[in-house]
Design an enzyme around this catalytic site. Structure first.
Site, PDB file in Angstrom:
ATOM      1  N   GLU A  79     -48.189  30.088   3.005  1.00  0.00           N
ATOM      2  CA  GLU A  79     -49.353  29.207   3.140  1.00  0.00           C
ATOM      3  C   GLU A  79     -49.453  28.582   4.532  1.00  0.00           C
ATOM      4  O   GLU A  79     -50.540  28.492   5.101  1.00  0.00           O
ATOM      5  CB  GLU A  79     -49.269  28.094   2.094  1.00  0.00           C
ATOM      6  CG  GLU A  79     -50.455  27.142   2.156  1.00  0.00           C
ATOM      7  CD  GLU A  79     -50.249  25.921   1.275  1.00  0.00           C
ATOM      8  OE1 GLU A  79     -51.142  25.067   1.279  1.00  0.00           O
ATOM      9  OE2 GLU A  79     -49.205  25.830   0.618  1.00  0.00           O
ATOM     10  N   ASP A  80     -48.326  28.148   5.086  1.00  0.00           N
ATOM     11  CA  ASP A  80     -48.357  27.313   6.289  1.00  0.00           C
ATOM     12  C   ASP A  80     -47.971  28.019   7.585  1.00  0.00           C
ATOM     13  O   ASP A  80     -48.019  27.410   8.651  1.00  0.00           O
ATOM     14  CB  ASP A  80     -47.415  26.107   6.101  1.00  0.00           C
ATOM     15  CG  ASP A  80     -47.878  25.206   4.957  1.00  0.00           C
ATOM     16  OD1 ASP A  80     -49.095  25.172   4.700  1.00  0.00           O
ATOM     17  OD2 ASP A  80     -47.025  24.565   4.326  1.00  0.00           O
TER      18      ASP A  80
END
Length: 724
Positions: A79-80
């Site tokens: 996600e990051d």
């Protein structure tokens, strides 16, 4: 603390039970996560890598396998960061990549509301969990560390995250049997949701701690002497108390902290099951047990795998003490859950996990039920929070149901078709009504009939949301058109009473916002939901009025209609007038409290019917112009008597009719007529009874009492058919 120190702390925890080879894999995962999160910081200004390392440490404390620990280190990378799922699979294998994918957040998806986004996250979470239970354990570890660092977020976010933790994640930890995580999540969430009460409870516990510890020390010494004298080997120690659970019990029992049964707790751990019962016998022989406080969770484990013997005693000084007795294995399972690494070293992992996750299946079924977001959340919370009762089938099998479940819930838990065809039940060999609330130890047998089918009344007596959904699904398939008609009529009347025309009103508001507010796909849905009781008609009116007032539309003036006051006691308004000739229809015999409508009969005035009468339905289809607005007069005055005819059906026995009539006489209701009929095989009896009542509430109160009578399985009002 340096990044090297982070890794050192993790490896220190991991080396307790991992091999050198597994430690090297965990170290590799750490370096990839550290590289991926380089330059990223948490709200606390710590390097971001601190969070995944702490998640991995929590997983080590729960004794999870090395793949789960590696996934904990990598759970935020997709996600990051620029790391892809394919990269993780390439370096660490398919299992780790699937775990990481299972806990990846859904921020990239677009939803109409925060609630809808939250529900979709939960749905994916549980589906991933069904594929691999370790997904939820990683998610719980992630949430636990986030709760430990929640002070760095704004107050509004603190409240939202803490509430979600208390509503969903703490109960999930409980369902998985991870007690050590459950109480930490509860206490942390409680400290943000209600800081004053948290501090107050904490201080109360602190004030009595020295006295409790001294008392427990003496009691434990006495217990050890008793066990030693009998030659029973056991480890005995005090049970820790947690702030949230103590606060809940104080509220529930409305008592002082000194009056709680389990504020003083002792835990006794032995080697085997036989030792548990041996210790129980010793405790009950030397201390006075409290009646009804004994629970055997060894013979009947909880759905999360929890096993222990629970009892409570009164000491010589009058103190209440709860005692839990369990084996070492049971104790470890209670603290760390059934899925700890040590549990499946012998190759029984698959079988063990499958057995302990039976409760998950009902949650997965929600996805097939296509519930609205709010309904899904309520159902999910119900499943996670529900206490259990253990009920036996006629064959001796044990079924676990939520506390409060009725015979109908038991029938539907066996099979949907069994529920649909349920006509009654035997509990412990005796006939009971469908509303009978099951207790642990009951042996239940469902009686079915091909002619039996779900009724609207069933919705009022079932406990499980799943049962309610299945009944609604059946009723909808049979009566969708009737629900639309009656629901539309109901809501239009409410709008008219507020000076609004429904069709005109909703055209003057934002329909998309209206649909989102009540989780609708189209206008017809609101009619069905109102009739089923899922949405309040007044709630719809209030919302629409508020939106209209915001738009200040000149075409809509909200003004309640004025009805003329009546001057006598005939009991009916027709178009607000009292001087119009009318008759109460004999086909449905309406009484005050019923929803009513009028049919214009040339030369005879108005015939007043119940809205669910077949005559009303027929006239709506053939000549709706004959229908006219009528209403009951609710002004104080002389109470009139109205005839109500109903039918009682039951299993025939000597004295049944006498029991029925005794209840009617005890209610001081005038009995007009009784007709009875017994089936050819002398097994069933039906009675048609006419009485005089002043309002429908009297009938429902009588119906409830008659339904509770042994051998009665059905009580309903008669609709005598179409008028000629």
């Amino acid at each position: 603390m340096t990044k090297e120190a982070y890794l050192e702390e993790l490896l220190c925890k991991a080396q307790i039970y991992f091999s050198e080879n597994s430690l090297k894999k965990i170290e590799r995962a750490y370096y990839l996560a550290d590289k991926a999160h380089k330059g990223q910081f948490r709200k606390s200004n710590r390097p971001f890598i601190f969070h995944p390392v702490q998640v991995a440490i929590i997983l080590c404390e729960l004794e999870q396998d090395y793949e789960t620990v590696m996934a904990g280190l990598l759970h935020d990378t997709i996600e990051d960061t620029d790391i892809s799922n394919a990269d993780i699979e390439k370096y660490f294998g398919k299992d780790v990549s699937k775990l990481v994918d299972g806990v990846t957040k859904l921020n990239r998806l677009k939803f109409h509301s925060r609630q809808e986004a939250q529900v979709e996250n939960y749905r994916k979470l549980f589906l991933s969990m069904a594929d691999d239970y370790r997904v939820i354990i990683i998610k719980l570890a992630d949430r636990l560390h986030n709760m430990r660092t929640l002070q760095f977020l704004p107050a509004l976010k603190q409240q939202r995250i803490a509430k979600e933790t208390l509503d969903i994640y703490a109960p999930l930890a409980n369902k998985l049997g991870i007690n050590t995580m459950k109480w930490q999540l509860e206490d942390l969430a409680f400290s943000y949701i209600n800081p004053e009460k948290y501090q107050e409870t904490k201080e109360m516990l602190a004030q009595t701690r020295a006295q409790r510890e001294s008392y427990l020390e003496d009691l434990i010494g006495s217990i050890k002497k008793v066990l030693k004298k009998l030659g029973l080997k056991a480890e005995t120690f005090g049970r820790p108390k947690h702030i949230y659970s103590i606060s809940q019990k104080l509220d529930k029992k409305n008592s002082s902290i000194d009056e709680l049964y389990d504020l003083l707790g002792v835990r006794i751990v032995v080697d085997d099951v036989a030792g548990c019962y041996g210790v129980l016998g010793a405790i009950h022989s030397h201390f006075r047990p409290i009646p009804d406080r004994f629970k055997d969770y060894i013979a009947l484990p909880k759905s999360n795998g929890y096993q222990s013997l629970h009892t409570a005693i009164i000491t010589e000084s009058g103190k209440f003490v709860e005692i839990q007795i369990r084996t070492t294995l049971m104790h470890h399972t209670s603290e760390f859950g059934f899925a700890a690494h040590w549990q499946y070293k012998k190759g029984t992992k698959s079988k063990k996990v499958q057995g302990e996750l039976k409760w998950l299946q009902s949650i997965i079924e929600h996805n097939d039920e296509k519930l609205a977001p709010n309904d899904f959340l309520q159902t999910l919370k119900f499943d996670l929070y529900a206490d259990e009762v253990f009920v036996f089938t006629p064959k001796g099998d044990v079924k676990s149901l939520s506390r409060g479940s009725t015979i109908l819930d038991f029938a539907y838990s066996s099979q949907t078709e069994v529920g649909h065809r349920c006509k009654g039940a035997l509990v412990n060999g005796k006939i009971v009504p469908l509303s009978y609330e099951l207790k642990s130890g009951d042996q239940s047998e469902i009686l079915t009939s091909k002619t039996s089918e779900p009724k609207v009344d069933w919705l009022r007596i079932v406990h499980s949301r799943h049962t309610r959904y299945k009944i609604k699904q059946y009723l909808n398939s049979k009566t969708k058109k009737d629900l639309l008609v009656s629901g539309a009529e109901r809501i239009k009347k409410v709008f008219f009473s507020e000076g609004l025309i429904f069709e005109q009103a909703i055209q003057n508001i934002d329909l998309k916002a209206f649909y989102d507010r009540f989780q609708l796909d189209k206008v017809d849905d609101v009619f069905v939901y109102v009739e089923q009781g899922d949405i309040s008609s007044m709630e719809v009116v209030r919302y629409v009025k508020k939106q209209i007032e915001k738009t200040k539309s000149p075409d809509l003036k909200i003004k309640k209609p004025v009805f003329k006051k009546r001057s006598d006691n005939v009991g009916i308004y027709i178009l607000g007038e009292t001087n119009i000739k009318f008759t109460l229809a004999k086909c449905c015999m309406p009484v005050p409290g019923d929803e009513i409508s009028g049919i214009v009969v040339i030369g005879k005035g108005v015939s007043v019917h119940r809205c669910d009468c077949k005559n009303i339905v027929a006239v709506k289809k053939e000549s709706p112009e004959r229908l006219i607005e009528v209403s009951w007069d609710s002004s104080p005055g002389k109470k009139l008597a109205y005839t109500c005819t109903f039918r009682i059906e039951g299993y025939d026995r000597e004295g049944l009719l006498q029991d029925l009539l005794s209840i009617i006489y005890s209610e001081k209701i005038n009995l007009k007529e009784v007709r009875t009929k017994v089936s050819k095989d002398n097994t069933n009896m039906s009675a048609t009874i006419s009485i005089d009542i002043t309002n429908i509430k009297q009938f429902y109160e009588l119906k409830r009492k008659l339904s509770d009578l042994e051998d009665v399985y059905s009580v309903y009002r008669l609709n005598l058919g179409l008028e000629s």
